[in-house]
Design a protein around this motif. Structure first.
Motif, mmCIF file in Angstrom:
data_model
loop_
_atom_site.group_PDB
_atom_site.id
_atom_site.type_symbol
_atom_site.label_atom_id
_atom_site.label_comp_id
_atom_site.label_asym_id
_atom_site.label_seq_id
_atom_site.Cartn_x
_atom_site.Cartn_y
_atom_site.Cartn_z
ATOM 1 N N TYR A 129 -11.112 2.739 0.765
ATOM 2 C CA TYR A 129 -10.421 2.083 -0.358
ATOM 3 C C TYR A 129 -10.087 3.120 -1.427
ATOM 4 N N ASP A 130 -11.085 3.937 -1.777
ATOM 5 C CA ASP A 130 -10.879 4.957 -2.808
ATOM 6 C C ASP A 130 -9.828 5.977 -2.376
ATOM 7 N N LYS A 178 -4.710 6.679 -8.651
ATOM 8 C CA LYS A 178 -5.999 6.551 -9.344
ATOM 9 C C LYS A 178 -6.920 7.625 -8.786
ATOM 10 N N ASN A 210 -1.994 -2.854 -5.992
ATOM 11 C CA ASN A 210 -3.274 -2.706 -6.687
ATOM 12 C C ASN A 210 -4.419 -2.520 -5.689
ATOM 13 N N ARG A 211 -5.623 -2.415 -6.219
ATOM 14 C CA ARG A 211 -6.823 -2.189 -5.391
ATOM 15 C C ARG A 211 -7.004 -3.306 -4.366
ATOM 16 N N LYS A 212 -6.763 -4.538 -4.759
ATOM 17 C CA LYS A 212 -6.915 -5.660 -3.824
ATOM 18 C C LYS A 212 -5.990 -5.498 -2.622
ATOM 19 N N ILE A 239 -4.875 -2.620 -1.461
ATOM 20 C CA ILE A 239 -5.439 -1.507 -0.683
ATOM 21 C C ILE A 239 -6.587 -2.029 0.181
ATOM 22 N N GLU A 240 -7.438 -2.843 -0.406
ATOM 23 C CA GLU A 240 -8.573 -3.395 0.342
ATOM 24 C C GLU A 240 -8.087 -4.234 1.521
ATOM 25 N N GLU A 284 -6.380 4.300 -2.492
ATOM 26 C CA GLU A 284 -6.015 3.994 -3.876
ATOM 27 C C GLU A 284 -5.601 5.274 -4.599
ATOM 28 N N THR A 285 -6.315 6.356 -4.348
ATOM 29 C CA THR A 285 -5.953 7.647 -4.927
ATOM 30 C C THR A 285 -4.594 8.102 -4.400
ATOM 31 N N LYS A 309 -9.969 8.248 -7.617
ATOM 32 C CA LYS A 309 -11.192 7.584 -7.171
ATOM 33 C C LYS A 309 -11.875 8.358 -6.054
ATOM 34 N N TYR A 310 -11.077 8.974 -5.181
ATOM 35 C CA TYR A 310 -11.620 9.611 -3.989
ATOM 36 C C TYR A 310 -12.047 11.033 -4.277
#
Length: 124
Positions: A47-48, A57, A6-8, A10-11, A51-52, A59-60
């Motif tokens: 992050y974007d 997702k 998830n995003r977390k 990735i971060e 995540e993409t 996002k980027y």
């Protein structure tokens, strides 16, 4: 150890990677002195991007190739710069994650590095 999910995750990956990059004697200066990144802007973009790339997702939005071509005009990016980037990227992944997405992150890093080397050479 878990996989990237998830995003977390990735971060965490991006944050751990840039902790290594900033201190690195070979490539750190590219980020801190040559480009002088605004980290408050750059890190969320990364992050974007990841995540993409890894989670699908949308996002980027951007052109990473153009940014690196511009960087190469300021200081020549050499194979050893890409090798170090990949080494730190893999270290960040393997220290924190294990699984299919982690493997994909390593593979994507290699694909991106090869494409950037090709594009930079073409525009030099």
């Amino acid at each position: 150890m878990k996989d990237i999910q998830n995003r977390k995750d990735i971060e965490l990956l991006v944050d751990e990677f840039y902790k290594l990059v900033i201190k690195d004697e070979l490539i750190g200066h590219l980020f801190t002195q040559i480009v002088k990144l605004d980290w408050n802007v750059h890190i969320p973009v990364m992050y974007d991007f990841w995540e993409t790339s890894l989670l699908g997702k949308t996002k980027y939005k951007g052109n990473p190739m153009l940014r690196h071509i511009e960087l190469n005009r300021k200081e020549t990016l050499k194979p050893e710069h890409f090798d170090r980037w990949l080494s730190l990227w893999e270290q960040s992944i393997k220290s924190n994650f294990k699984g299919e997405k982690a493997g994909m992150a390593i593979q994507r890093g290699h694909q991106i590095a090869e494409l950037m080397k090709f594009k930079i050479e073409k525009h030099s």
